[in-house]
Design an enzyme around this catalytic site. Structure first.
Site, PDB file in Angstrom:
ATOM      1  N   ASP A  15     -10.269  -3.393   4.429  1.00 15.80           N
ATOM      2  CA  ASP A  15      -9.943  -4.510   5.328  1.00 15.80           C
ATOM      3  C   ASP A  15     -10.157  -4.290   6.830  1.00 15.80           C
ATOM      4  O   ASP A  15     -10.845  -5.048   7.476  1.00 15.80           O
ATOM      5  CB  ASP A  15      -8.481  -4.910   5.131  1.00 15.80           C
ATOM      6  CG  ASP A  15      -8.199  -5.319   3.707  1.00 15.80           C
ATOM      7  OD1 ASP A  15      -9.101  -5.242   2.859  1.00 15.80           O
ATOM      8  OD2 ASP A  15      -7.053  -5.710   3.440  1.00 15.80           O
ATOM      9  N   GLU A  52      -0.681   5.761  -0.617  1.00 18.51           N
ATOM     10  CA  GLU A  52      -1.787   4.802  -0.488  1.00 18.51           C
ATOM     11  C   GLU A  52      -2.966   5.461   0.228  1.00 18.51           C
ATOM     12  O   GLU A  52      -4.123   5.294  -0.168  1.00 18.51           O
ATOM     13  CB  GLU A  52      -1.276   3.585   0.296  1.00 18.51           C
ATOM     14  CG  GLU A  52      -2.233   2.408   0.326  1.00 18.51           C
ATOM     15  CD  GLU A  52      -1.680   1.243   1.148  1.00 18.51           C
ATOM     16  OE1 GLU A  52      -0.587   1.380   1.749  1.00 18.51           O
ATOM     17  OE2 GLU A  52      -2.348   0.205   1.202  1.00 18.51           O
TER      18      GLU A  52
END
Ligand code: 9WN
Length: 436
Positions: free
Chosen positions: A171, A410
């Site tokens: 992103d 993550e």
């Protein structure tokens, strides 16, 4: 490097996946990401295929319940009863007649790793179960690739165009954020950025309730991405209806993965006895040839490109190495492999999402520097495809040591391995199983 105990590591990875399991699909993280995401579910299925192929098949089938009638597979399928900013209310997919009636989805897509996941799962199934899975899923994956080329490559360039950074999967990656900052902004957004009211958005952000703001996208980037999603809605999420100055990007990561996915899909279609139409066959054949146009001599890397002006969008990122898996010109392949040995791409915990000497590199912020397990897995696959098995083994071992020492975060600091973002993250656990 921490010694890895494979069975202990596998047991902890399975525990994370069990905790994030919602029955027929898996949340990326119980706190930060309570919905279903396209490429997350695919990575989960690739990992689950090694331990429970039936459940892996269910993961993919459940993802496809979000598929639109035009073939688009949305990047998110919303969990019932969970509402947060930047999700269901932003998209309101039910207003679009092409969206499914029984679930809410986003209205854009995400990297097309679906055919790769279906292939990995089918390889672990047998007999009637495999046949039924292929018969159900292959026509729908064909429809997805058909949509990608029909609606996102109307000029038949062999390269698919993306309209939002959320579609590229990485992103907040610097080339996209630079392009987004340079694209025309609505007056209210310009005013908000100038008056620095974007910081007020922090109050409404779900992510910064769980993760320090310094590890997530900046408020300005976040606000621009929300505004862009809104403006896409006004054009009906239709590339052909976007205003002239709108963001249109031929993304490297997406197009590289699409080439791999095309190959897997052709194989799956053959196995399922489903014909591939001529348009799709032609697009699949031209994709690897046209992909070479994304090479930037000045950067010695594959770079995303502004689809309108043709200008490369720098700086180079981890996405350039995805090209190894797609298969590229031998001289360029050699360049990429040797770059992976350079210190700027090879800190203590490789591979950083941006080279550590790039001016925009930030060791702790999301896609602007940290090391991710999914991108490492892709680079490992790429190195194997390129015949670089020693380097592939080294990166696999480094990735396993990273999660063994620091958990299934993550993402991680490429310098000291500090776990960042969400913890107990599904694809870090699932792809650990795949790497093992
Ligand atoms: C927006 C779920 C997703 C990943 C993306 C990652 C992040 C979402 C966000 O989380 O994106 O789609 O809220 O920032 O960038 O790759 O699929 O894990």
């Amino acid at each position: 490097m921490t010694a890895v105990d494979p069975s202990r590591l596998a047991a902890s990875a399975r525990a994370v996946l069990a905790r994030n399991d919602r029955g027929t699909w898996t949340v990326p993280s119980t706190t930060l990401y309570p919905h279903q995401w396209l490429w997350d579910s695919c990575f989960v299925a690739i990992g689950l295929a090694t331990i429970d192929p039936g459940r892996a098949a269910t993961e993919l089938r459940s993802l496809l319940r979000g598929q639109w009638s035009n073939g688009m597979v949305p990047h998110m399928v919303f969990a019932p009863g969970v509402d947060d900013l930047g999700s269901r209310r932003l998209w309101r997919s039910q207003r679009d007649p092409r969206a499914p009636r029984d679930v809410d989805t986003s209205c854009i897509t995400q990297p097309p790793v679906l055919a790769i996941a279906v292939h990995a799962v089918a390889a672990r199934l047998a007999g009637a179960e495999r046949d039924a899975f292929l018969a159900d899923v292959v026509p729908r994956v064909l429809a997805y690739h058909g949509w990608l080329y029909r609606e996102r490559d109307p000029a038949r360039t062999g390269l698919v165009t993306l309209v939002h950074p959320w579609e590229c999967g990485l992103d907040t990656t610097p080339p996209w954020m630079a392009a987004l900052a340079g694209a025309p902004q609505p007056w209210w957004l310009r005013a908000a950025l100038r008056l620095r009211v974007a910081r007020l958005v922090r109050w409404f952000r779900r992510d910064t309730r769980y993760v320090p703001a310094a590890e997530r996208s900046s408020d300005d980037d976040g606000l621009r991405m929300l505004a862009l999603a809104r403006s896409l809605g006004r054009a009906g999420y239709d590339l052909a209806r976007l205003p002239p100055g709108a963001l249109r990007v031929e993304d490297v990561a997406f197009n590289a993965l699409l080439i791999v996915a095309n190959r897997r899909l052709a194989e799956l279609a053959g196995a399922a006895g489903v014909p591939v139409d001529d348009d799709l066959t032609a697009a699949m054949a031209s994709a690897p040839v046209r992909f070479e146009e994304l090479w930037s001599d000045a950067d010695a890397a594959y770079c995303a490109r502004d689809a309108t002006s043709g200008a490369p969008l720098g700086p180079p990122t981890i996405a350039s190495f995805f090209a190894l898996w797609a298969g590229v010109r031998p001289d360029r392949q050699r360049t990429l492999v040797s770059q992976l040995r350079e210190s700027r791409w090879n800190p203590a915990h490789p591979v950083p999402s941006v080279a550590v000497d790039a001016p925009v590199f930030d060791a702790r912020r999301y896609w602007k520097g940290p090391t991710w397990i999914n991108t490492n897995w892709i680079v490992v696959e790429g190195l194997r495809a390129a015949g670089e098995s020693q380097l592939a083994d080294r990166l696999r071992d480094a990735s396993l040591a990273l999660v063994a020492e620091h958990g299934f975060a993550e993402y991680f600091s490429p310098f000291d391995g500090e776990p960042l973002g969400a913890d107990e993250f599904s694809w870090s656990a699932a792809l650990t199983l795949a790497l093992l």
